[in-house]
Design a protein around this motif. Structure first.
Motif, PDB file in Angstrom:
ATOM      1  N   ALA A  46      49.118  25.799   2.525  1.00 33.09           N
ATOM      2  CA  ALA A  46      48.051  26.334   1.728  1.00 33.09           C
ATOM      3  C   ALA A  46      46.850  27.111   2.824  1.00 33.09           C
ATOM      4  O   ALA A  46      46.948  28.315   2.152  1.00 33.09           O
ATOM      5  CB  ALA A  46      46.988  25.038   0.922  1.00 33.09           C
ATOM      6  N   THR A  47      47.007  26.478   3.704  1.00 38.89           N
ATOM      7  CA  THR A  47      46.082  27.223   4.646  1.00 38.89           C
ATOM      8  C   THR A  47      46.577  28.398   5.401  1.00 38.89           C
ATOM      9  O   THR A  47      46.246  29.625   5.222  1.00 38.89           O
ATOM     10  CB  THR A  47      45.582  26.467   6.093  1.00 38.89           C
ATOM     11  OG1 THR A  47      45.067  25.290   5.549  1.00 38.89           O
ATOM     12  CG2 THR A  47      44.981  27.223   7.095  1.00 38.89           C
ATOM     13  N   ILE A  50      46.868  31.748   2.695  1.00 40.49           N
ATOM     14  CA  ILE A  50      45.503  31.928   2.401  1.00 40.49           C
ATOM     15  C   ILE A  50      45.392  32.895   3.882  1.00 40.49           C
ATOM     16  O   ILE A  50      44.743  34.061   3.838  1.00 40.49           O
ATOM     17  CB  ILE A  50      44.439  31.118   2.396  1.00 40.49           C
ATOM     18  CG1 ILE A  50      44.382  30.335   1.088  1.00 40.49           C
ATOM     19  CG2 ILE A  50      42.909  31.700   2.450  1.00 40.49           C
ATOM     20  CD1 ILE A  50      44.672  31.191  -0.111  1.00 40.49           C
ATOM     21  N   VAL A  75      45.591  31.649  -3.948  1.00 42.82           N
ATOM     22  CA  VAL A  75      45.023  30.251  -4.443  1.00 42.82           C
ATOM     23  C   VAL A  75      46.049  29.989  -5.503  1.00 42.82           C
ATOM     24  O   VAL A  75      46.381  28.656  -5.686  1.00 42.82           O
ATOM     25  CB  VAL A  75      43.620  30.234  -4.795  1.00 42.82           C
ATOM     26  CG1 VAL A  75      43.370  29.018  -5.595  1.00 42.82           C
ATOM     27  CG2 VAL A  75      42.610  30.518  -3.813  1.00 42.82           C
ATOM     28  N   VAL A  78      49.286  28.805  -4.411  1.00 43.72           N
ATOM     29  CA  VAL A  78      49.010  27.465  -3.802  1.00 43.72           C
ATOM     30  C   VAL A  78      49.075  26.304  -5.038  1.00 43.72           C
ATOM     31  O   VAL A  78      49.966  25.456  -4.781  1.00 43.72           O
ATOM     32  CB  VAL A  78      48.075  27.104  -2.999  1.00 43.72           C
ATOM     33  CG1 VAL A  78      47.696  25.725  -2.455  1.00 43.72           C
ATOM     34  CG2 VAL A  78      47.925  28.354  -1.635  1.00 43.72           C
ATOM     35  N   ILE A 113      43.750  22.108  -1.740  1.00 42.00           N
ATOM     36  CA  ILE A 113      42.712  22.806  -1.771  1.00 42.00           C
ATOM     37  C   ILE A 113      41.966  22.789  -0.617  1.00 42.00           C
ATOM     38  O   ILE A 113      41.039  23.629  -0.230  1.00 42.00           O
ATOM     39  CB  ILE A 113      41.817  22.371  -3.064  1.00 42.00           C
ATOM     40  CG1 ILE A 113      42.593  22.474  -4.459  1.00 42.00           C
ATOM     41  CG2 ILE A 113      40.536  22.999  -3.197  1.00 42.00           C
ATOM     42  CD1 ILE A 113      43.274  24.052  -4.875  1.00 42.00           C
ATOM     43  N   VAL A 116      43.160  25.445   1.347  1.00 42.84           N
ATOM     44  CA  VAL A 116      42.735  26.686   0.870  1.00 42.84           C
ATOM     45  C   VAL A 116      41.350  26.847   1.550  1.00 42.84           C
ATOM     46  O   VAL A 116      41.051  28.196   2.094  1.00 42.84           O
ATOM     47  CB  VAL A 116      42.700  26.632  -0.400  1.00 42.84           C
ATOM     48  CG1 VAL A 116      41.692  28.047  -1.148  1.00 42.84           C
ATOM     49  CG2 VAL A 116      43.995  26.939  -1.196  1.00 42.84           C
ATOM     50  N   SER A 126      35.512  21.764   4.066  1.00 43.26           N
ATOM     51  CA  SER A 126      37.088  20.946   4.062  1.00 43.26           C
ATOM     52  C   SER A 126      36.958  19.489   4.541  1.00 43.26           C
ATOM     53  O   SER A 126      37.784  18.607   4.051  1.00 43.26           O
ATOM     54  CB  SER A 126      37.999  21.835   4.523  1.00 43.26           C
ATOM     55  OG  SER A 126      37.805  21.986   6.109  1.00 43.26           O
TER      56      SER A 126
END
Length: 163
Positions: A46-47, A50, A75, A78, A113, A116, A126
């Motif tokens: 996910a990271t 992005i 997003v 993901v 998330i 993200v 986070s």
């Protein structure tokens, strides 16, 4: 896009892996379908997705009017990918009494998330959300097991068919 920018992406991805690993370790201790490595990889993916989008937006080669990069579409990508993985952790118990793996699927969504959030540079957010997730999985799980009747559903062990 410089080499240093790319190293920052690697550092952010490592941070997301660490946070995802914390949640995954909790799932691993409870012998759930997706554990330590899976949660780490979901957060990292996910990271990375992005961060690659952000690198592309900053790269002059992709600033033409024909290329449109929308971070919210990343997003969505993901979430779609995690939905596929999460569905694999949910399965109907053979006895038909319930469904198992829903909480693990939700924890995969949470670490995605979190990833993200790391990708967008929200490092404190986070971390805080990871800690809240661990609170829900750990402390609230203990309270639930102690004070609530045990349903045959969420995270229940699958029943063997009776012969």
């Amino acid at each position: 896009m410089t080499i240093i920018d790319q190293w920052w992406v690697v550092a952010g991805t490592a941070y997301a892996m660490l946070l995802g690993g914390l949640v995954g370790y909790e799932r691993e201790l409870k012998n759930r379908p997706a554990g330590f490595r899976t949660h780490m990889l979901v957060a990292a993916a996910a990271t990375l997705l992005i961060e690659i989008g952000e690198l592309l937006m900053a790269d002059v080669r992709y600033r033409s009017s024909s290329v449109v990069i929308d971070p919210l579409r990343l997003v969505e990508a993901v979430v779609s990918g995690v939905a596929f993985i999460g569905a694999g952790t949910i399965f109907a118990a053979r006895s038909g009494n319930g469904v198992a793996g829903i909480t693990t699927a939700a924890s995969l969504l949470m670490v995605a998330i979190v990833g993200v959030a790391v990708g967008f540079g929200f490092y404190l957010l986070s971390l805080a959300v990871t800690l809240l997730t661990l609170l829900v999985l750990g402390v609230l799980g203990l309270i639930e097991r102690r004070y609530l009747p045990s349903p045959a559903g969420d995270e229940a062990e699958p029943q063997e068919p009776k012969s």
